[in-house]
Motif scaffolding. Structure first.
Motif, PDB file in Angstrom:
ATOM      1  N   GLU A  12       1.644  44.055  -5.811  1.00 54.57           N
ATOM      2  CA  GLU A  12       1.723  45.473  -6.196  1.00 54.57           C
ATOM      3  C   GLU A  12       0.338  46.014  -6.568  1.00 54.57           C
ATOM      4  N   GLU A  13      -0.390  45.245  -7.322  1.00 49.74           N
ATOM      5  CA  GLU A  13      -1.746  45.636  -7.732  1.00 49.74           C
ATOM      6  C   GLU A  13      -2.649  45.791  -6.512  1.00 49.74           C
ATOM      7  N   ILE A  14      -2.536  44.848  -5.580  1.00 47.31           N
ATOM      8  CA  ILE A  14      -3.360  44.885  -4.367  1.00 47.31           C
ATOM      9  C   ILE A  14      -2.982  46.076  -3.489  1.00 47.31           C
ATOM     10  N   ASP A  15      -1.684  46.320  -3.337  1.00 51.74           N
ATOM     11  CA  ASP A  15      -1.229  47.450  -2.521  1.00 51.74           C
ATOM     12  C   ASP A  15      -1.737  48.768  -3.087  1.00 51.74           C
ATOM     13  N   ASN A  16      -1.673  48.920  -4.391  1.00 57.33           N
ATOM     14  CA  ASN A  16      -2.154  50.151  -5.030  1.00 57.33           C
ATOM     15  C   ASN A  16      -3.651  50.337  -4.813  1.00 57.33           C
ATOM     16  N   MET A  17      -4.410  49.232  -4.894  1.00 60.54           N
ATOM     17  CA  MET A  17      -5.847  49.340  -4.689  1.00 60.54           C
ATOM     18  C   MET A  17      -6.153  49.669  -3.236  1.00 60.54           C
ATOM     19  N   GLN A  18      -5.396  49.110  -2.313  1.00 62.19           N
ATOM     20  CA  GLN A  18      -5.632  49.409  -0.901  1.00 62.19           C
ATOM     21  C   GLN A  18      -5.321  50.881  -0.595  1.00 62.19           C
ATOM     22  N   ASP A  19      -4.351  51.446  -1.281  1.00 61.91           N
ATOM     23  CA  ASP A  19      -4.090  52.884  -1.141  1.00 61.91           C
ATOM     24  C   ASP A  19      -5.298  53.690  -1.623  1.00 61.91           C
TER      25      ASP A  19
ATOM     26  N   TYR B 210     -14.567  56.207   6.798  1.00 60.10           N
ATOM     27  CA  TYR B 210     -14.214  54.793   6.897  1.00 60.10           C
ATOM     28  C   TYR B 210     -12.700  54.644   6.911  1.00 60.10           C
ATOM     29  N   THR B 211     -12.188  53.863   7.852  1.00 63.67           N
ATOM     30  CA  THR B 211     -10.752  53.598   7.933  1.00 63.67           C
ATOM     31  C   THR B 211     -10.469  52.210   7.372  1.00 63.67           C
ATOM     32  N   HIS B 212      -9.772  52.182   6.254  1.00 63.43           N
ATOM     33  CA  HIS B 212      -9.487  50.891   5.612  1.00 63.43           C
ATOM     34  C   HIS B 212      -8.385  50.165   6.360  1.00 63.43           C
ATOM     35  N   GLN B 213      -8.670  48.961   6.823  1.00 68.60           N
ATOM     36  CA  GLN B 213      -7.679  48.102   7.461  1.00 68.60           C
ATOM     37  C   GLN B 213      -7.047  47.226   6.385  1.00 68.60           C
ATOM     38  N   ARG B 214      -5.758  47.373   6.196  1.00 67.70           N
ATOM     39  CA  ARG B 214      -5.088  46.672   5.108  1.00 67.70           C
ATOM     40  C   ARG B 214      -5.173  45.152   5.307  1.00 67.70           C
ATOM     41  N   ILE B 215      -5.413  44.463   4.216  1.00 62.88           N
ATOM     42  CA  ILE B 215      -5.563  43.005   4.218  1.00 62.88           C
ATOM     43  C   ILE B 215      -4.296  42.392   3.632  1.00 62.88           C
ATOM     44  N   GLU B 216      -3.733  41.421   4.325  1.00 65.62           N
ATOM     45  CA  GLU B 216      -2.470  40.818   3.898  1.00 65.62           C
ATOM     46  C   GLU B 216      -2.642  39.386   3.390  1.00 65.62           C
ATOM     47  N   THR B 217      -3.676  38.717   3.844  1.00 66.30           N
ATOM     48  CA  THR B 217      -3.903  37.334   3.395  1.00 66.30           C
ATOM     49  C   THR B 217      -5.295  37.217   2.777  1.00 66.30           C
ATOM     50  N   PHE B 218      -5.406  36.375   1.776  1.00 63.03           N
ATOM     51  CA  PHE B 218      -6.657  36.248   1.032  1.00 63.03           C
ATOM     52  C   PHE B 218      -7.047  34.781   0.932  1.00 63.03           C
ATOM     53  N   GLU B 219      -8.119  34.438   1.636  1.00 61.09           N
ATOM     54  CA  GLU B 219      -8.647  33.078   1.582  1.00 61.09           C
ATOM     55  C   GLU B 219      -9.559  32.958   0.363  1.00 61.09           C
ATOM     56  N   GLN B 220      -9.206  32.065  -0.533  1.00 63.02           N
ATOM     57  CA  GLN B 220     -10.042  31.832  -1.709  1.00 63.02           C
ATOM     58  C   GLN B 220     -10.645  30.428  -1.601  1.00 63.02           C
TER      59      GLN B 220
ATOM     60  N   SER C  65      -5.072  49.354 -11.922  1.00 55.18           N
ATOM     61  CA  SER C  65      -5.785  48.154 -12.356  1.00 55.18           C
ATOM     62  C   SER C  65      -6.533  47.568 -11.158  1.00 55.18           C
ATOM     63  N   ILE C  66      -7.618  46.885 -11.447  1.00 61.10           N
ATOM     64  CA  ILE C  66      -8.472  46.326 -10.394  1.00 61.10           C
ATOM     65  C   ILE C  66      -8.160  44.842 -10.229  1.00 61.10           C
ATOM     66  N   PRO C  67      -7.794  44.406  -9.013  1.00 58.69           N
ATOM     67  CA  PRO C  67      -7.530  42.980  -8.797  1.00 58.69           C
ATOM     68  C   PRO C  67      -8.727  42.127  -9.214  1.00 58.69           C
ATOM     69  N   TYR C  68      -8.439  40.949  -9.745  1.00 58.74           N
ATOM     70  CA  TYR C  68      -9.493  40.094 -10.268  1.00 58.74           C
ATOM     71  C   TYR C  68     -10.312  39.481  -9.126  1.00 58.74           C
TER      72      TYR C  68
ATOM     73  N   ILE D 215     -13.008  40.900  -1.816  1.00 57.34           N
ATOM     74  CA  ILE D 215     -12.535  40.805  -0.433  1.00 57.34           C
ATOM     75  C   ILE D 215     -12.054  42.165   0.060  1.00 57.34           C
ATOM     76  N   LEU D 216     -11.322  42.880  -0.797  1.00 53.17           N
ATOM     77  CA  LEU D 216     -10.787  44.196  -0.416  1.00 53.17           C
ATOM     78  C   LEU D 216     -11.888  45.200  -0.092  1.00 53.17           C
ATOM     79  N   THR D 217     -13.001  45.143  -0.801  1.00 57.85           N
ATOM     80  CA  THR D 217     -14.056  46.150  -0.642  1.00 57.85           C
ATOM     81  C   THR D 217     -15.170  45.718   0.300  1.00 57.85           C
ATOM     82  N   GLN D 218     -15.084  44.509   0.821  1.00 58.37           N
ATOM     83  CA  GLN D 218     -16.191  43.966   1.614  1.00 58.37           C
ATOM     84  C   GLN D 218     -16.530  44.837   2.825  1.00 58.37           C
ATOM     85  N   LYS D 219     -15.522  45.234   3.595  1.00 62.94           N
ATOM     86  CA  LYS D 219     -15.782  46.012   4.799  1.00 62.94           C
ATOM     87  C   LYS D 219     -16.225  47.433   4.466  1.00 62.94           C
TER      88      LYS D 219
END
Length: 347
Positions: free
Chosen positions: A80-87, A98-108, A290-293, A299-303
């Motif tokens: 939920e936090e990630i979806d809100n930030m991607q919005d 810039y067109t944000h491409q939604r990210i569904e998987t996160f490699e840590q 809220s900002i994802p940790y 990762i969300l803001t990299q592109k």
């Protein structure tokens, strides 16, 4: 207590800080070649690239240098936090095309592979931030004769590292640019100006203390050596150097010699970092989400950051630097360091 000269076998107790995205093998080698010591940042980078960076640095100097790793823990995914930030990023991106491409998987990625690289290449000086090695890792690294330097932003973190048997403690004052090395608390609580932090930690620990954060001249650094610090570390001073990978915009801005407004923000990476205040920071910090940790937000803001850098839209990029970054010098890292040597040692 040992000074850096004895620890590293260097002539001068001066260090160039590990600024990811700014420090290059050319910068690190130039600093080490003066008789001081440079630090190569490896945190957050692929192991294959880090091997190239290490070998490049080794090809440019036969002097010692430090490498720096991130020890950030793997974090839970809050959809939920990630979806809100991607919005938010989608809406924000429209302002700059810039067109944000939604990210569904996160490699840590953990630090294990980079740690194996350090051992395989025979590196002897390892700094780390965002955490601490466990007891077994510390024992193994010491078995390989690797000198460990832990980053502390509070008195509590410094005492923790000392009790863990870490060889030296790097104190990071609140003035420092870039990411905070905090690992016991995800807050700015108890983060102090460097002088206050040093004065409180020095009587409490038995390990050599290195200091960083807001240092901009040899005279300022010398005060810490005189008070008992083992080494003084400079970061923002090198942002404008010939070997720096910082954007030309940031170099020119700092080269004007006027103070710039900086802020500690989680907006770009999900972890507190100090950089030049801009439109993006204001937008995210003032939103209700809220900002994802870290490293999820990173990762969300990299592109978005890459797009802004490519298009030279500087109000949407992270321009990390410290409170005294306007003292950055626009010349070679070798000359910057030699001037520091002269200032610190009255040569």
């Amino acid at each position: 207590m040992k000074k850096a000269n004895d620890i590293f076998g260097i002539k001068y107790a001066i260090c160039q800080a590990p600024m990811l995205g700014v420090a290059t093998p050319e910068m690190v080698a130039a600093v080490s070649n003066t008789g001081c010591i440079g630090t190569l940042p490896l945190g957050g980078l692929p192991t294959s690239l880090n091997e190239q960076l290490i070998l490049k640095t080794k090809s440019l100097t036969n002097k010692p240098f430090i490498v720096n790793l991130f020890l950030n823990p793997v974090v839970d995914i809050n959809k939920e936090e990630i979806d809100n930030m991607q919005d938010e990023l989608t809406n924000l991106g429209k302002q700059i095309g810039y067109t944000h491409q939604r990210i569904e998987t996160f490699e840590q990625d953990g630090y294990t592979q980079n740690l194996e690289l350090v051992k395989r290449l025979g590196l002897k000086y390892l700094a780390f931030t965002f955490g601490c090695f466990n007891d077994q890792e510390i024992e193994e690294l010491h078995h390989h004769n690797i000198y460990l330097i832990g980053t502390a932003t509070t008195v509590e973190e410094a005492v923790f590292l000392d009790n863990k048997g870490i060889d030296a403690i790097l104190l990071q004052g609140i003035e420092a640019g870039g990411h905070r090395g905090s690992f016991l608390k995800d807050s700015l609580e108890d983060n102090l100006p460097l002088e206050d932090l040093f004065d409180r930690v020095f009587p409490l620990v038995n390990k050599p203390i290195f200091v960083a954060g807001g240092l901009y001249s040899g005279q300022i650094g010398k005060k810490y050596l005189d008070k008992g610090a083992a080494m003084i570390c400079y970061g923002s001073l090198y942002i404008g150097s010939d070997e720096s990978a910082a954007m030309d915009y940031q170099k020119e801005l700092l080269n004007q010699g006027k103070p710039v407004e900086t802020k500690l923000t989680k907006s770009f990476s999900g972890k507190f970092a100090r950089g030049i205040l801009n439109e993006y920071i204001n937008y995210i910090d003032n939103s209700n989400n809220s900002i994802p940790y870290f490293p999820i937000q990173n990762i969300l803001t990299q592109k978005l950051r890459s797009f802004a850098k490519q298009k030279k839209i500087h109000n949407f990029n992270s321009l990390w630097c410290g409170t005294n970054a306007h003292y950055a010098r626009k010349e070679s890292s070798f000359n910057i360091t030699n001037k520091l040597i002269k200032e610190v040692y009255d040569l």
